[in-house]
Write a protein that holds these residues in place. Structure first.
Motif, PDB file in Angstrom:
ATOM      1  N   GLU A  15      29.406  -0.588 -36.701  1.00  0.00           N
ATOM      2  CA  GLU A  15      28.716  -0.742 -35.425  1.00  0.00           C
ATOM      3  C   GLU A  15      28.255   0.647 -34.992  1.00  0.00           C
ATOM      4  OE1 GLU A  15      31.645  -2.393 -32.739  1.00  0.00           O
ATOM      5  OE2 GLU A  15      32.561  -0.445 -32.384  1.00  0.00           O
ATOM      6  N   ASN A  32      28.179  -0.738 -27.452  1.00  0.00           N
ATOM      7  CA  ASN A  32      27.574  -1.238 -28.682  1.00  0.00           C
ATOM      8  C   ASN A  32      26.305  -1.987 -28.292  1.00  0.00           C
ATOM      9  OD1 ASN A  32      26.952  -2.583 -31.029  1.00  0.00           O
ATOM     10  ND2 ASN A  32      28.973  -3.513 -31.303  1.00  0.00           N
ATOM     11  N   ASP A  34      23.359  -4.366 -28.651  1.00  0.00           N
ATOM     12  CA  ASP A  34      23.282  -5.554 -29.488  1.00  0.00           C
ATOM     13  C   ASP A  34      22.013  -6.348 -29.207  1.00  0.00           C
ATOM     14  OD1 ASP A  34      25.135  -8.700 -29.497  1.00  0.00           O
ATOM     15  OD2 ASP A  34      23.751  -7.818 -30.961  1.00  0.00           O
ATOM     16  N   GLY A  36      21.193  -8.908 -30.509  1.00  0.00           N
ATOM     17  CA  GLY A  36      21.471 -10.323 -30.758  1.00  0.00           C
ATOM     18  C   GLY A  36      22.196 -11.025 -29.628  1.00  0.00           C
ATOM     19  N   SER A  37      22.397 -10.331 -28.490  1.00  0.00           N
ATOM     20  CA  SER A  37      23.004 -10.978 -27.324  1.00  0.00           C
ATOM     21  C   SER A  37      22.420 -10.348 -26.071  1.00  0.00           C
ATOM     22  CB  SER A  37      24.538 -10.814 -27.347  1.00  0.00           C
ATOM     23  OG  SER A  37      24.895  -9.439 -27.153  1.00  0.00           O
ATOM     24  N   TYR A  78      30.903 -14.295 -29.843  1.00  0.00           N
ATOM     25  CA  TYR A  78      29.981 -13.681 -30.808  1.00  0.00           C
ATOM     26  C   TYR A  78      30.077 -14.398 -32.156  1.00  0.00           C
ATOM     27  CZ  TYR A  78      29.351 -10.278 -27.193  1.00  0.00           C
ATOM     28  OH  TYR A  78      29.054  -9.703 -25.984  1.00  0.00           O
ATOM     29  N   GLY A  79      29.167 -14.029 -33.048  1.00  0.00           N
ATOM     30  CA  GLY A  79      29.065 -14.729 -34.321  1.00  0.00           C
ATOM     31  C   GLY A  79      30.350 -14.722 -35.131  1.00  0.00           C
ATOM     32  N   ASP A  80      31.160 -13.677 -34.975  1.00  0.00           N
ATOM     33  CA  ASP A  80      32.399 -13.596 -35.773  1.00  0.00           C
ATOM     34  C   ASP A  80      33.562 -14.245 -35.046  1.00  0.00           C
ATOM     35  OD1 ASP A  80      33.811 -10.336 -34.963  1.00  0.00           O
ATOM     36  OD2 ASP A  80      32.885 -11.881 -33.722  1.00  0.00           O
ATOM     37  N   SER A  82      34.666 -13.449 -32.059  1.00  0.00           N
ATOM     38  CA  SER A  82      35.210 -12.588 -30.995  1.00  0.00           C
ATOM     39  C   SER A  82      34.677 -13.067 -29.650  1.00  0.00           C
ATOM     40  CB  SER A  82      34.782 -11.142 -31.205  1.00  0.00           C
ATOM     41  OG  SER A  82      35.201 -10.720 -32.477  1.00  0.00           O
ATOM     42  N   SER A 114      39.908  -8.577 -31.634  1.00  0.00           N
ATOM     43  CA  SER A 114      39.078  -7.576 -32.342  1.00  0.00           C
ATOM     44  C   SER A 114      38.515  -6.541 -31.368  1.00  0.00           C
ATOM     45  CB  SER A 114      37.926  -8.264 -33.061  1.00  0.00           C
ATOM     46  OG  SER A 114      38.419  -9.214 -33.959  1.00  0.00           O
ATOM     47  N   PHE A 115      38.160  -7.003 -30.157  1.00  0.00           N
ATOM     48  CA  PHE A 115      37.656  -6.051 -29.155  1.00  0.00           C
ATOM     49  C   PHE A 115      38.794  -5.149 -28.688  1.00  0.00           C
ATOM     50  CE2 PHE A 115      33.375  -7.080 -28.862  1.00  0.00           C
ATOM     51  CZ  PHE A 115      33.176  -8.443 -28.760  1.00  0.00           C
ATOM     52  N   ASP A 118      39.149  -2.353 -31.083  1.00  0.00           N
ATOM     53  CA  ASP A 118      37.989  -1.464 -31.267  1.00  0.00           C
ATOM     54  C   ASP A 118      38.026  -0.363 -30.210  1.00  0.00           C
ATOM     55  OD1 ASP A 118      34.371  -2.157 -31.549  1.00  0.00           O
ATOM     56  OD2 ASP A 118      35.584  -0.403 -32.038  1.00  0.00           O
ATOM     57  N   LEU A 124      29.714  -4.044 -24.748  1.00  0.00           N
ATOM     58  CA  LEU A 124      28.421  -4.295 -25.369  1.00  0.00           C
ATOM     59  C   LEU A 124      27.289  -4.226 -24.363  1.00  0.00           C
ATOM     60  CD1 LEU A 124      30.292  -5.496 -27.658  1.00  0.00           C
ATOM     61  CD2 LEU A 124      28.343  -6.971 -28.177  1.00  0.00           C
ATOM     62  N   ASP A 218      19.108  -8.074 -35.585  1.00  0.00           N
ATOM     63  CA  ASP A 218      20.342  -8.048 -34.806  1.00  0.00           C
ATOM     64  C   ASP A 218      21.167  -6.793 -35.057  1.00  0.00           C
ATOM     65  OD1 ASP A 218      23.200 -10.336 -34.523  1.00  0.00           O
ATOM     66  OD2 ASP A 218      22.665  -8.478 -33.511  1.00  0.00           O
ATOM     67  N   GLY A 220      23.726  -5.837 -33.636  1.00  0.00           N
ATOM     68  CA  GLY A 220      25.166  -6.048 -33.456  1.00  0.00           C
ATOM     69  C   GLY A 220      25.844  -6.646 -34.664  1.00  0.00           C
ATOM     70  N   THR A 221      25.062  -7.038 -35.671  1.00  0.00           N
ATOM     71  CA  THR A 221      25.637  -7.563 -36.916  1.00  0.00           C
ATOM     72  C   THR A 221      25.617  -6.450 -37.949  1.00  0.00           C
ATOM     73  OG1 THR A 221      25.070  -9.895 -36.547  1.00  0.00           O
ATOM     74  CG2 THR A 221      25.248  -9.183 -38.828  1.00  0.00           C
TER      75      THR A 221
HETATM   76  O1  LIG Z   1      26.856 -12.814 -31.818  1.00  0.00           O
HETATM   77  C1  LIG Z   1      25.860 -12.207 -32.547  1.00  0.00           C
HETATM   78  C2  LIG Z   1      25.072 -11.264 -31.674  1.00  0.00           C
HETATM   79  N1  LIG Z   1      25.013 -10.007 -32.416  1.00  0.00           N
HETATM   80  C3  LIG Z   1      26.174  -9.996 -33.308  1.00  0.00           C
HETATM   81  C4  LIG Z   1      27.289  -9.217 -32.679  1.00  0.00           C
HETATM   82  N2  LIG Z   1      28.576  -9.257 -33.013  1.00  0.00           N
HETATM   83  C5  LIG Z   1      29.147  -8.293 -32.236  1.00  0.00           C
HETATM   84  C6  LIG Z   1      30.545  -7.890 -32.267  1.00  0.00           C
HETATM   85  C7  LIG Z   1      30.884  -6.595 -31.912  1.00  0.00           C
HETATM   86  C8  LIG Z   1      32.213  -6.181 -31.956  1.00  0.00           C
HETATM   87  C9  LIG Z   1      33.181  -7.078 -32.364  1.00  0.00           C
HETATM   88  C10 LIG Z   1      34.612  -6.639 -32.422  1.00  0.00           C
HETATM   89  F1  LIG Z   1      34.771  -5.399 -31.961  1.00  0.00           F
HETATM   90  F2  LIG Z   1      35.030  -6.687 -33.699  1.00  0.00           F
HETATM   91  F3  LIG Z   1      35.326  -7.475 -31.690  1.00  0.00           F
HETATM   92  C11 LIG Z   1      32.855  -8.373 -32.738  1.00  0.00           C
HETATM   93  C12 LIG Z   1      31.518  -8.792 -32.692  1.00  0.00           C
HETATM   94  N3  LIG Z   1      28.225  -7.701 -31.470  1.00  0.00           N
HETATM   95  O2  LIG Z   1      27.069  -8.322 -31.733  1.00  0.00           O
HETATM   96  C13 LIG Z   1      26.505 -11.411 -33.618  1.00  0.00           C
END
Ligand SMILES: O[C@H]1CN[C@@H](c2nc(-c3ccc(C(F)(F)F)cc3)no2)C1
Length: 326
Positions: A15, A32, A34, A36-37, A78-80, A82, A114-115, A118, A124, A218, A220-221
């Motif tokens: 990131e 961060n 992003d 994508g959000s 978020y996509g993962d 979190s 996860s946040f 970090d 974000l 994106d 943030g990915t």
């Molecule tokens: O949702 C989509 C929008 N853009 C992508 C995105 N993903 C994260 C993210 C950041 C940090 C973490 C953590 F720190 F590991 F928790 C997790 C996800 N930020 O933007 C996916």
């Protein structure tokens, strides 16, 4: 007006973090960015201590311009997987000298594990379309949307680098940050993303495969996530590469020389150097690929593995994306 802010990669370019000033007097937090959000959220004095790991906080009680947005809440995933949620303030927000007097700043009252882990990131800053902002009952605009009409040009540019400082520029295009011509292409923002249609792909010096599909830009990915057909073709060109279900993607022998990956945007060809496709070492000898399948998501994501090889213009005036090599 216009401004520029540096953006610094974390380990593996997982990131990128940029300093943001919030409140009066200004409190600087690293966020961060992003594309994508569309939520700007931050760790604050209201974030439970046991959900933090030393993150720098924004404290609205110390800002003379902070105002609580009564009754407003937010909740994002978020996509993962979190997630985070909380309440909302408005305050003065500045990035690289560009200032929004009344920006919705979302205070985290809950952040997922996860946040919590970090430590370098205080939250974000969303740069997608405000149509996907999660604040209720009144949806809020992003920093860029609030700043856009006062910017010299209604755009921001993204210049991420591999393991080096890059920049987000607001309101102008810095010709020193790219080579050749910028290829503009229409954005499909129907899902709130900076969506576009790549025109094909090419592995190394092999032939170009024309194909049109939907993808989003994106920041943030971390990875480049593409249809499995393309990903299989890429890794079939790498000796020793294999799909490892345990690791959740393609791995390959770290000492392998990787082919470049070229993508098309109309007639333009964006080139990602082969070594950008080595995301991280899993063991001394096995590495995890930076290009992986997007099949489980239902759409492709041009994340940091691709973006750090490009200069990208996000034009909110005519809703286009501009691509250039660098
Ligand atoms: O949702 C989509 C929008 N853009 C992508 C995105 N993903 C994260 C993210 C950041 C940090 C973490 C953590 F720190 F590991 F928790 C997790 C996800 N930020 O933007 C996916």
């Amino acid at each position: 007006n216009f401004g520029t802010v540096e953006t610094i990669p974390e380990a593996f370019d997982r990131e990128y973090l940029s300093p943001v000033q919030i409140g009066t007097p200004p409190q600087t937090v690293n966020l961060n960015f992003d594309t994508g959000s569309a939520d700007l959220w931050v760790n604050t004095n209201e974030t439970p201590e046991n959900q933090q790991n030393g993150q720098v906080e924004y404290n609205p009680t110390l800002s003379s311009t902070a105002k609580k947005m009564e009754g407003a809440t937010w909740d994002i995933t978020y996509g993962d997987g979190s997630a985070s949620s909380g309440i909302v303030y408005t305050d003065v927000v500045s990035i690289g000298g560009v200032t929004v007097q009344s920006q919705a700043v979302e205070s985290a009252q809950q952040v997922s594990s996860s946040f919590q882990a970090d430590a370098a990131s205080s939250g974000l800053l969303g740069l997608a379309y405000g149509t996907i902002n999660t604040v209720q009952p009144v949806q809020q605009k992003t920093f860029f949307e609030n700043a856009m009409n006062d910017l010299a040009s209604p755009l921001f540019t993204v210049n991420l680098m591999k393991q080096a400082a890059g920049s987000y520029d607001f309101g102008y295009i810095n010709a020193s940050e790219y080579t050749g011509e910028i290829q503009y292409t229409p954005v499909d923002n129907s899902r709130g993303f900076w969506g576009f249609n790549p025109s094909g792909f090419q592995v190394g010096n092999s032939s170009f495969n024309a194909s049109s599909w939907y993808a989003i830009a994106d920041t943030g990915t971390s990875l480049l996530l593409l249809p499995s057909g393309m990903v299989d073709i890429y890794w079939s060109a790498v000796s020793g590469a294999k799909f490892d279900a345990l690791q959740g993607g393609y791995t390959f022998p770290c000492n392998t020389t990787l082919p470049s990956f070229t993508f098309g945007v109309e007639e333009y060809r964006g080139v990602i150097p082969g070594h950008f496709m080595n995301y991280a070492a899993i063991t001394k000898t096995t590495c995890f690929g930076g290009i992986q399948s997007s099949d489980a998501l239902g759409f492709s994501i041009f994340g940091d593995v691709a973006l750090k090889a490009q200069f990208v213009v996000f034009d909110g005036g005519d809703n286009t994306l501009g691509w250039a090599n660098k």
